[in-house]
Design a protein around this motif. Structure first.
Motif, PDB file in Angstrom:
ATOM      1  N   PRO A 192      29.590  32.434  36.641  1.00 28.89           N
ATOM      2  CA  PRO A 192      29.797  31.389  37.651  1.00 28.89           C
ATOM      3  C   PRO A 192      30.185  31.994  39.008  1.00 28.89           C
ATOM      4  O   PRO A 192      31.055  32.866  39.085  1.00 28.89           O
ATOM      5  CB  PRO A 192      30.945  30.563  37.064  1.00 28.89           C
ATOM      6  N   GLU A 193      29.494  31.525  40.054  1.00 29.55           N
ATOM      7  CA  GLU A 193      29.632  32.050  41.421  1.00 29.55           C
ATOM      8  C   GLU A 193      31.092  32.158  41.870  1.00 29.55           C
ATOM      9  O   GLU A 193      31.505  33.151  42.444  1.00 29.55           O
ATOM     10  CB  GLU A 193      28.858  31.103  42.366  1.00 29.55           C
ATOM     11  N   VAL A 194      31.874  31.127  41.544  1.00 22.57           N
ATOM     12  CA  VAL A 194      33.265  31.070  42.033  1.00 22.57           C
ATOM     13  C   VAL A 194      34.069  32.311  41.612  1.00 22.57           C
ATOM     14  O   VAL A 194      34.923  32.798  42.362  1.00 22.57           O
ATOM     15  CB  VAL A 194      33.952  29.759  41.558  1.00 22.57           C
ATOM     16  N   LEU A 195      33.764  32.872  40.436  1.00 26.54           N
ATOM     17  CA  LEU A 195      34.538  34.027  39.956  1.00 26.54           C
ATOM     18  C   LEU A 195      34.235  35.288  40.758  1.00 26.54           C
ATOM     19  O   LEU A 195      34.990  36.265  40.703  1.00 26.54           O
ATOM     20  CB  LEU A 195      34.262  34.270  38.464  1.00 26.54           C
ATOM     21  N   LEU A 196      33.127  35.267  41.498  1.00 28.49           N
ATOM     22  CA  LEU A 196      32.761  36.436  42.308  1.00 28.49           C
ATOM     23  C   LEU A 196      33.195  36.235  43.764  1.00 28.49           C
ATOM     24  O   LEU A 196      33.009  37.112  44.601  1.00 28.49           O
ATOM     25  CB  LEU A 196      31.237  36.656  42.275  1.00 28.49           C
ATOM     26  N   SER A 197      33.797  35.059  44.063  1.00 21.03           N
ATOM     27  CA  SER A 197      34.070  34.692  45.463  1.00 21.03           C
ATOM     28  C   SER A 197      35.242  35.454  46.068  1.00 21.03           C
ATOM     29  O   SER A 197      35.331  35.589  47.281  1.00 21.03           O
ATOM     30  CB  SER A 197      34.369  33.186  45.543  1.00 21.03           C
ATOM     31  N   GLY A 198      36.149  35.943  45.242  1.00 13.36           N
ATOM     32  CA  GLY A 198      37.333  36.629  45.779  1.00 13.36           C
ATOM     33  C   GLY A 198      38.390  35.640  46.280  1.00 13.36           C
ATOM     34  O   GLY A 198      39.463  36.045  46.719  1.00 13.36           O
ATOM     35  N   ASP A 199      38.099  34.353  46.200  1.00 14.98           N
ATOM     36  CA  ASP A 199      39.046  33.330  46.669  1.00 14.98           C
ATOM     37  C   ASP A 199      39.922  32.905  45.472  1.00 14.98           C
ATOM     38  O   ASP A 199      39.524  32.082  44.651  1.00 14.98           O
ATOM     39  CB  ASP A 199      38.243  32.139  47.220  1.00 14.98           C
ATOM     40  N   GLN A 200      41.140  33.480  45.386  1.00 18.23           N
ATOM     41  CA  GLN A 200      41.976  33.280  44.193  1.00 18.23           C
ATOM     42  C   GLN A 200      42.346  31.814  43.962  1.00 18.23           C
ATOM     43  O   GLN A 200      42.421  31.363  42.821  1.00 18.23           O
ATOM     44  CB  GLN A 200      43.246  34.150  44.282  1.00 18.23           C
ATOM     45  N   LYS A 201      42.552  31.085  45.064  1.00 21.16           N
ATOM     46  CA  LYS A 201      42.908  29.657  44.927  1.00 21.16           C
ATOM     47  C   LYS A 201      41.787  28.891  44.241  1.00 21.16           C
ATOM     48  O   LYS A 201      42.010  28.096  43.329  1.00 21.16           O
ATOM     49  CB  LYS A 201      43.153  29.067  46.319  1.00 21.16           C
ATOM     50  N   ILE A 203      39.430  30.175  42.416  1.00 20.28           N
ATOM     51  CA  ILE A 203      39.266  30.674  41.041  1.00 20.28           C
ATOM     52  C   ILE A 203      40.279  29.991  40.118  1.00 20.28           C
ATOM     53  O   ILE A 203      39.921  29.509  39.038  1.00 20.28           O
ATOM     54  CB  ILE A 203      39.421  32.222  40.986  1.00 20.28           C
ATOM     55  N   ASP A 204      41.529  29.909  40.560  1.00 20.89           N
ATOM     56  CA  ASP A 204      42.570  29.266  39.742  1.00 20.89           C
ATOM     57  C   ASP A 204      42.222  27.802  39.486  1.00 20.89           C
ATOM     58  O   ASP A 204      42.402  27.298  38.363  1.00 20.89           O
ATOM     59  CB  ASP A 204      43.942  29.366  40.432  1.00 20.89           C
ATOM     60  N   ALA A 205      41.728  27.115  40.528  1.00 22.91           N
ATOM     61  CA  ALA A 205      41.378  25.690  40.387  1.00 22.91           C
ATOM     62  C   ALA A 205      40.229  25.542  39.396  1.00 22.91           C
ATOM     63  O   ALA A 205      40.228  24.647  38.538  1.00 22.91           O
ATOM     64  CB  ALA A 205      40.998  25.106  41.744  1.00 22.91           C
ATOM     65  N   TRP A 206      39.242  26.437  39.474  1.00 23.62           N
ATOM     66  CA  TRP A 206      38.091  26.394  38.548  1.00 23.62           C
ATOM     67  C   TRP A 206      38.565  26.612  37.115  1.00 23.62           C
ATOM     68  O   TRP A 206      38.161  25.905  36.194  1.00 23.62           O
ATOM     69  CB  TRP A 206      37.071  27.469  38.954  1.00 23.62           C
ATOM     70  N   ARG A 207      39.461  27.592  36.947  1.00 23.19           N
ATOM     71  CA  ARG A 207      39.948  27.891  35.588  1.00 23.19           C
ATOM     72  C   ARG A 207      40.692  26.691  35.005  1.00 23.19           C
ATOM     73  O   ARG A 207      40.536  26.366  33.829  1.00 23.19           O
ATOM     74  CB  ARG A 207      40.870  29.121  35.615  1.00 23.19           C
ATOM     75  N   GLU A 208      41.495  26.050  35.844  1.00 21.90           N
ATOM     76  CA  GLU A 208      42.265  24.895  35.380  1.00 21.90           C
ATOM     77  C   GLU A 208      41.319  23.774  34.948  1.00 21.90           C
ATOM     78  O   GLU A 208      41.491  23.151  33.891  1.00 21.90           O
ATOM     79  CB  GLU A 208      43.154  24.420  36.520  1.00 21.90           C
TER      80      GLU A 208
END
Ligand code: ADE
Length: 225
Positions: A192-201, A203-208
């Motif tokens: 998933p693109e978001v995991l490669l984005s480097g944007d931790q916020k 990434i955390d929101a996606w994981r949640e």
């Protein structure tokens, strides 16, 4: 932490408990696991450990004498925080129980066999009865190995990445989100693109969001409370 396990089949526990993370934990001095053969405590001339059940019925029962002698002999030198009996009619093990038990100092675990142990041992010594699920194993050994693994991995220092155990499934009442490693494209299946984005916020929101979705789909019972 010190864990003493009482069993009639020590061989069944030696493999799982003397390998991998548990071995590392023992090598680092974080846990001491002692396996005791109940048969060594039998005063019977043939070293018997079991007998027929009163009232009739199929299946043997572990006799009280060897168990009681083994427990009391250990209690002479160790003060136990809990004496646990592994049994299919115990409370089903959950992550919150593992968290609680990982904070204890000394645990004793009794493995049943055949039809189980004489009920008086449960009344006289046992402080907690644990089942690992609604099914019956041939003995408590594999259930004890599962329980010990789930407790010991929570002791600080046992798992290298300190945060790893905190992000397990169940720790926040949810299942864990999916995880990926390299390569980013595997046979056309992309991370998933978001995991490669480097944007931790993000990434955390996606994981949640994924954890919640996973839980809703697979274990809606966890969301009831
Ligand atoms: N002994 C036999 N079956 C068991 C189970 N499901 N959990 C714990 N101990 C057991």
């Amino acid at each position: 932490m010190r864990i003493d396990i009482l069993t009639v089949l020590p061989q069944l526990l030696e493999g799982p408990l003397k390998e991998s993370i548990l071995k590392r934990a023992a090598d680092k001095g974080l846990v001491e696991i002692h396996i005791h053969n109940i048969r060594d405590y039998s005063t019977h001339s043939n070293k018997n450990v079991d007998d027929y059940q009163y009232g009739g019925g199929a299946g043997m029962v572990l006799s009280p004498q060897p168990l009681s002698d083994c427990i009391e002999s250990l209690q002479e030198s160790v003060k136990y925080d809990e004496i646990i009996y592994m049994t299919p009619d115990g409370k089903i093990l959950e992550q919150k129980d593992c968290n609680e038990l990982s904070l204890k100092g000394n645990l004793m675990i009794i493995c049943g066999h055949y039809k189980g142990i004489d009920h008086r041992i449960r009344e006289m010594y046992v402080t907690r009865e644990i089942s690992i699920g609604s099914f019956v194993l041939t003995g408590g050994e594999l259930a004890a190995a599962v329980t010990v693994d789930s407790i010991v991995r929570l002791i600080p220092g046992v798992i290298n990445d300190e945060t790893s155990a905190l992000t397990d499934s169940f720790q926040d009442g949810l299942l864990a989100p999916p995880v990926y490693t390299r390569p980013a494209d595997f046979k056309g299946h992309k991370v998933p693109e978001v995991l490669l984005s480097g944007d931790q916020k993000k990434i955390d929101a996606w994981r949640e969001e994924q954890a919640l979705k996973n839980t809703q789909e697979r274990r809606p019972d966890l969301l009831k409370d």
